[in-house]
Design a protein around this motif. Structure first.
Motif, PDB file in Angstrom:
ATOM      1  N   GLN A 286       0.834  -1.199   0.000  1.00  0.00           N
ATOM      2  CA  GLN A 286       0.000   0.000   0.000  1.00  0.00           C
ATOM      3  C   GLN A 286       0.874   1.257   0.000  1.00  0.00           C
ATOM      4  O   GLN A 286       0.528   2.264  -0.635  1.00  0.00           O
ATOM      5  CB  GLN A 286      -0.944  -0.009   1.205  1.00  0.00           C
ATOM      6  CG  GLN A 286      -2.040  -1.066   1.098  1.00  0.00           C
ATOM      7  CD  GLN A 286      -3.147  -0.868   2.115  1.00  0.00           C
ATOM      8  OE1 GLN A 286      -3.326  -1.681   3.001  1.00  0.00           O
ATOM      9  NE2 GLN A 286      -3.899   0.221   1.967  1.00  0.00           N
ATOM     10  N   LEU A 287       2.006   1.207   0.673  1.00  0.00           N
ATOM     11  CA  LEU A 287       2.946   2.331   0.617  1.00  0.00           C
ATOM     12  C   LEU A 287       3.470   2.520  -0.803  1.00  0.00           C
ATOM     13  O   LEU A 287       3.682   3.657  -1.256  1.00  0.00           O
ATOM     14  CB  LEU A 287       4.117   2.088   1.575  1.00  0.00           C
ATOM     15  CG  LEU A 287       3.791   2.030   3.073  1.00  0.00           C
ATOM     16  CD1 LEU A 287       5.045   1.715   3.879  1.00  0.00           C
ATOM     17  CD2 LEU A 287       3.178   3.339   3.553  1.00  0.00           C
ATOM     18  N   LEU A 288       3.669   1.416  -1.516  1.00  0.00           N
ATOM     19  CA  LEU A 288       4.135   1.508  -2.904  1.00  0.00           C
ATOM     20  C   LEU A 288       3.091   2.162  -3.803  1.00  0.00           C
ATOM     21  O   LEU A 288       3.427   2.857  -4.768  1.00  0.00           O
ATOM     22  CB  LEU A 288       4.492   0.120  -3.435  1.00  0.00           C
ATOM     23  CG  LEU A 288       5.776  -0.502  -2.872  1.00  0.00           C
ATOM     24  CD1 LEU A 288       5.903  -1.954  -3.320  1.00  0.00           C
ATOM     25  CD2 LEU A 288       7.005   0.290  -3.312  1.00  0.00           C
ATOM     26  N   MET A 289       1.807   1.940  -3.507  1.00  0.00           N
ATOM     27  CA  MET A 289       0.762   2.599  -4.286  1.00  0.00           C
ATOM     28  C   MET A 289       0.817   4.113  -4.065  1.00  0.00           C
ATOM     29  O   MET A 289       0.656   4.897  -5.006  1.00  0.00           O
ATOM     30  CB  MET A 289      -0.615   2.059  -3.906  1.00  0.00           C
ATOM     31  CG  MET A 289      -0.850   0.602  -4.253  1.00  0.00           C
ATOM     32  SD  MET A 289      -0.632   0.196  -6.008  1.00  0.00           S
ATOM     33  CE  MET A 289       1.041  -0.477  -6.033  1.00  0.00           C
ATOM     34  N   SER A 290       1.071   4.519  -2.831  1.00  0.00           N
ATOM     35  CA  SER A 290       1.224   5.945  -2.547  1.00  0.00           C
ATOM     36  C   SER A 290       2.494   6.489  -3.184  1.00  0.00           C
ATOM     37  O   SER A 290       2.615   7.697  -3.426  1.00  0.00           O
ATOM     38  CB  SER A 290       1.253   6.175  -1.033  1.00  0.00           C
ATOM     39  OG  SER A 290       1.299   7.548  -0.725  1.00  0.00           O
ATOM     40  N   SER A 291       3.437   5.591  -3.474  1.00  0.00           N
ATOM     41  CA  SER A 291       4.718   5.995  -4.069  1.00  0.00           C
ATOM     42  C   SER A 291       4.660   6.120  -5.573  1.00  0.00           C
ATOM     43  O   SER A 291       5.654   6.476  -6.208  1.00  0.00           O
ATOM     44  CB  SER A 291       5.805   4.970  -3.691  1.00  0.00           C
ATOM     45  OG  SER A 291       5.872   4.793  -2.290  1.00  0.00           O
ATOM     46  N   VAL A 323      -2.729  -2.868  -7.345  1.00  0.00           N
ATOM     47  CA  VAL A 323      -3.006  -2.060  -8.531  1.00  0.00           C
ATOM     48  C   VAL A 323      -3.618  -0.726  -8.109  1.00  0.00           C
ATOM     49  O   VAL A 323      -4.549  -0.690  -7.300  1.00  0.00           O
ATOM     50  CB  VAL A 323      -3.987  -2.790  -9.479  1.00  0.00           C
ATOM     51  CG1 VAL A 323      -4.391  -1.896 -10.641  1.00  0.00           C
ATOM     52  CG2 VAL A 323      -3.375  -4.094  -9.974  1.00  0.00           C
ATOM     53  N   SER A 324      -3.123   0.366  -8.653  1.00  0.00           N
ATOM     54  CA  SER A 324      -3.739   1.677  -8.437  1.00  0.00           C
ATOM     55  C   SER A 324      -4.799   1.938  -9.512  1.00  0.00           C
ATOM     56  O   SER A 324      -4.678   1.469 -10.647  1.00  0.00           O
ATOM     57  CB  SER A 324      -2.682   2.787  -8.512  1.00  0.00           C
ATOM     58  OG  SER A 324      -1.838   2.754  -7.398  1.00  0.00           O
ATOM     59  N   PHE A 325      -5.827   2.707  -9.126  1.00  0.00           N
ATOM     60  CA  PHE A 325      -6.884   3.145 -10.041  1.00  0.00           C
ATOM     61  C   PHE A 325      -7.662   1.972 -10.660  1.00  0.00           C
ATOM     62  O   PHE A 325      -8.204   2.099 -11.751  1.00  0.00           O
ATOM     63  CB  PHE A 325      -6.306   4.019 -11.170  1.00  0.00           C
ATOM     64  CG  PHE A 325      -5.429   5.143 -10.693  1.00  0.00           C
ATOM     65  CD1 PHE A 325      -5.982   6.229 -10.029  1.00  0.00           C
ATOM     66  CD2 PHE A 325      -4.056   5.113 -10.883  1.00  0.00           C
ATOM     67  CE1 PHE A 325      -5.175   7.266  -9.579  1.00  0.00           C
ATOM     68  CE2 PHE A 325      -3.246   6.145 -10.438  1.00  0.00           C
ATOM     69  CZ  PHE A 325      -3.812   7.223  -9.781  1.00  0.00           C
ATOM     70  N   CYS A 610      -2.765   9.440  -1.674  1.00  0.00           N
ATOM     71  CA  CYS A 610      -2.660   8.056  -2.145  1.00  0.00           C
ATOM     72  C   CYS A 610      -3.833   7.745  -3.074  1.00  0.00           C
ATOM     73  O   CYS A 610      -4.978   8.033  -2.752  1.00  0.00           O
ATOM     74  CB  CYS A 610      -2.677   7.101  -0.956  1.00  0.00           C
ATOM     75  SG  CYS A 610      -2.491   5.367  -1.401  1.00  0.00           S
ATOM     76  N   PRO A 611      -3.585   7.148  -4.249  1.00  0.00           N
ATOM     77  CA  PRO A 611      -4.685   6.846  -5.178  1.00  0.00           C
ATOM     78  C   PRO A 611      -5.553   5.704  -4.675  1.00  0.00           C
ATOM     79  O   PRO A 611      -5.121   4.907  -3.833  1.00  0.00           O
ATOM     80  CB  PRO A 611      -3.945   6.444  -6.461  1.00  0.00           C
ATOM     81  CG  PRO A 611      -2.642   5.903  -5.983  1.00  0.00           C
ATOM     82  CD  PRO A 611      -2.269   6.725  -4.781  1.00  0.00           C
ATOM     83  N   PRO A 612      -6.792   5.590  -5.162  1.00  0.00           N
ATOM     84  CA  PRO A 612      -7.583   4.396  -4.883  1.00  0.00           C
ATOM     85  C   PRO A 612      -6.816   3.167  -5.375  1.00  0.00           C
ATOM     86  O   PRO A 612      -6.204   3.208  -6.452  1.00  0.00           O
ATOM     87  CB  PRO A 612      -8.863   4.611  -5.697  1.00  0.00           C
ATOM     88  CG  PRO A 612      -8.918   6.076  -5.957  1.00  0.00           C
ATOM     89  CD  PRO A 612      -7.500   6.542  -6.040  1.00  0.00           C
ATOM     90  N   HIS A 613      -6.852   2.096  -4.584  1.00  0.00           N
ATOM     91  CA  HIS A 613      -6.056   0.934  -4.961  1.00  0.00           C
ATOM     92  C   HIS A 613      -6.630  -0.336  -4.345  1.00  0.00           C
ATOM     93  O   HIS A 613      -7.429  -0.283  -3.407  1.00  0.00           O
ATOM     94  CB  HIS A 613      -4.594   1.107  -4.543  1.00  0.00           C
ATOM     95  CG  HIS A 613      -4.397   1.291  -3.064  1.00  0.00           C
ATOM     96  ND1 HIS A 613      -4.625   2.497  -2.421  1.00  0.00           N
ATOM     97  CD2 HIS A 613      -4.014   0.431  -2.083  1.00  0.00           C
ATOM     98  CE1 HIS A 613      -4.377   2.371  -1.127  1.00  0.00           C
ATOM     99  NE2 HIS A 613      -4.010   1.131  -0.898  1.00  0.00           N
ATOM    100  N   GLY A 614      -6.227  -1.443  -4.876  1.00  0.00           N
ATOM    101  CA  GLY A 614      -6.631  -2.743  -4.350  1.00  0.00           C
ATOM    102  C   GLY A 614      -5.706  -3.813  -4.887  1.00  0.00           C
ATOM    103  O   GLY A 614      -4.868  -3.556  -5.764  1.00  0.00           O
TER     104      GLY A 614
END
Length: 671
Positions: A286-291, A323-325, A610-614
């Protein structure tokens, strides 16, 4: 170049060893006490079971030549012929060719003084070696064969010949040919008696097999499993990279956070400072998604200090992705493509003809199959019969008269420590009255038409009903009736009353899980809620208002991938609002400030845009166990832990010395 250097280094070591030996044999005045202490601490002569007792003294027998001969007894050290083929790769097309093979000798079969057969195995399979006839070369080879014990390592030269028709072995891939020996080099004989033969490992206690895993791994089954595992990992990486994913390694030394399962802690030399091994890379990804990584994956090691069973190890591997977005449907589509690629490569199977995997709501799965990971390859579905008072229902499994197990089996299955399930045999006499004769008949609600009920559950005279009453709203992973269903299926399959094809792959997405469940940990307050999966799962948007007054009714954006009754993957859309995440921590899960503070790094990352992610994690070991058609994930892991959590090969976990304990500020308390 490297082999020349290696031989040179070994030669220098042997000369040095001989020099020490000569020093040890010299008068006491010629060597210092320090040299004598150093020699006495050398492990070979006095401690090794392989060194002859003739070398345990300091006599003049310590010569360079004698020592070298002793150390290399039964071993070829240096050059030997280069392998041209693997044993299992030879076919009739190789007849007439000269080949060099290397591998492990099997049991010699001597049919006469002139005719001897020796099967040899390597990682690719088995080939039969033969010596036939009498000549000077043959006599030398026969003499060598007398020194060969099963599982000794050989390098052989010979010519491929065709077997005569009567000698063809259809059970061997190379059964139409054999190799006529022209030379044999013993690379390393077996220096100890073997605890078991790899070809007979299935007859050996599992703990013995795990202790001597290097022998067990020589067997065809485990060799094939590990190669399939390697191939599957390659397919997964290839697929995800083609989908623009980036492979990122995350740290193994993490911190203790309250995510659910017990953790393994790692002490440091600083008092009161500990690492924890990660239960999963969840927070890092999740930190990587914010990155801004956008699409991440990793074939990751994870650690959980849980009770072990056939599908659970303290350290395990998962295919982890984020995955982001992306929506849940986007992520499910990516995973379906990944799974299809693996099945196509390893099994040659096209899953669902390229169509979407089926989906099932959690409450439907629990009601119909009694499990949040339903096995849909067979029937025995749980059917709703009638409503009962206090928001309960009456449910049943119908056993048809022509395929039901024996009365004794039904009695065993329906009597547990927790409860006894009512069983009703349907006859012509009670066909229209059985419902009103039940113990719970006084709790039946509404007007009931028993003929319509019989029709709705396809009930006929001669059938047997197993009944249960339960709450309408279900939680957890399995119901009491779900356990009965699986036990019935297992019993009926063993008696030939039910066929469950092992090569039928019923993939299924289970969705709509409750976001929170009643706390099951007896050490925690029972009026608290726990995250059904983990505390980072986002609620379904329509259920967001329920979060503030009825959080137990909130559904999560969670999805599990189930295959034949086994959960092989789980994922969700995550909370990307820092305020919502903090509310879940503090108000819903009622974490203490200390507990919620352990997630401050994650809340910070969500706060920085941070983008929406899952994402999702696939259990790689479970996936491979199914692909390799084995009931235990220990059969697809090179060096697994035993049922008690021990690595029997190296003897871990093990005790620390007092000095180590002191260095890490640890005091062991004896229980």
């Amino acid at each position: 170049m490297h082999s020349v250097r290696a031989r040179s280094q070994v030669a220098r070591s042997l000369l040095s060893l001989a020099s020490v030996a000569r020093s040890a044999a010299a008068p006491a005045s010629m060597h210092t006490p320090k040299l004598w202490t150093s020699w006495r601490s050398f492990p070979c002569p006095t401690h090794s079971p392989f060194i002859s007792r003739s070398f345990t003294s300091t006599s003049s027998r310590w010569t360079n030549e004698a020592l070298q001969k002793e150390l290399l007894d039964g071993v070829t050290f240096g050059s030997f012929p280069t392998r041209t083929h693997k044993c299992g790769e030879l076919t009739k097309a190789n007849v007439g060719q000269k080949v060099v093979l290397s591998g492990w000798a099997q049991k010699i079969r001597k049919l006469s003084d002139e005719l001897i057969f020796l099967p040899m195995r390597d990682s690719s399979g088995m080939i039969q070696l033969v010596i036939n006839g009498s000549s000077g070369a043959s006599d030398r080879i026969r003499q060598q064969l007398t020194e060969i014990t099963p599982e000794s390592v050989l390098c052989i030269e010979g010519h491929v010949i065709e077997r005569n028709a009567k000698a063809v072995n259809p059970k061997m891939a190379t059964g139409e040919i054999e190799v006529e020996l022209s030379s044999v080099v013993i690379l390393n004989k077996t220096h100890k008696s073997l605890p078991f033969q790899p070809s007979n490992s299935s007859e050996v206690n599992e703990e013995v097999r795990l202790k001597y895993r290097c022998l067990d791994l020589r067997g065809e089954k485990l060799q094939r499993n590990l190669r399939n595992r390697s191939l599957a990992a390659w397919v997964i990486r290839d697929y995800l990279v083609s989908q623009d994913f980036v492979e990122v390694e995350t740290p193994m030394l993490f911190k203790s956070t309250p995510e659910g399962a017990r953790e393994f802690v790692v002490p440091t030399r600083n008092a009161d400072a500990f690492y924890a091994l990660p239960q999963s890379p969840q927070q890092y990804k999740q930190l990587l998604m914010s990155s801004g990584i956008d699409r991440y994956f990793q074939i990751a090691k994870c650690f959980r200090d849980e009770d072990l069973r056939a599908d659970r190890q303290p350290e395990f591997t998962q295919v982890d992705l984020e995955v982001s977005f992306g929506s849940a449907k986007d992520i499910q589509g990516l995973v379906e493509g990944l799974v299809r690629s693996v099945w196509k490569k390893l099994k040659g199977v096209e899953l669902f003809n390229g169509g979407e995997f089926p989906r099932m709501n959690y409450q439907v799965a629990m009601s119909k199959y009694g499990s949040d990971k339903p096995d849909t390859r067979f029937g025995l579905e749980i059917q709703r019969v009638a409503d009962l008072a206090n928001s309960n229902i009456l449910e049943a499994i119908v056993l048809k008269h022509d395929s039901k197990p024996s009365d004794s089996d039904i009695k065993r299955i329906t009597r547990t420590d927790a409860k006894t399930f009512p069983v009703v045999k349907i006859t012509d006499k009670n066909f229209s009255s059985w419902l009103h004769k039940l113990p719970m008949s006084s709790r039946l609600e509404g007007s009931l038409n028993i003929d319509e009920i019989n029709k709705s559950i396809d009930l006929q005279p001669g059938d047997t009903l197993i009944l249960n009453d339960r709450p309408v709203f279900l939680s957890g992973g399995q119901t009491a009736m779900g356990k009965v269903r699986l036990e019935l299926a297992s019993t009926m399959q063993s008696k030939g009353l039910l066929e469950i094809p092992s090569t039928q792959y019923n993939f299924l997405w289970v969705e709509g899980f409750p976001l929170f469940s009643p706390e099951e940990d007896p050490s925690k307050p029972q009026d608290r809620l726990a995250a059904t999966h983990h505390p980072f799962t986002a609620p379904v948007a329509e259920d967001l208002p329920l979060l503030f007054h009825s959080p137990e009714k909130v559904r999560g954006q969670h999805y599990d991938l189930v295959l034949n009754g086994t959960e092989i993957g789980g994922g969700s859309i995550r909370i990307h609002s820092p305020k919502l995440q903090t509310y879940v921590f503090e108000k819903v899960l009622k974490m203490t400030p200390e507990e919620s503070g352990r997630f401050s790094h994650l809340v910070d990352a969500l706060s920085f845009g941070c983008p929406p992610h899952g994402g999702l994690a696939l259990g790689f070991d479970r996936l491979m166990a199914i692909l390799c058609e084995t009931p235990s994930i220990r059969d697809v892991i090179a060096f697994p832990k035993s049922a008690s959590g021990r690595d029997l090969v190296v003897g871990s976990p093990s005790a620390l010395t007092d000095r180590q304990l002191s260095e890490y500020k640890i005091k062991v308390v004896k229980s």
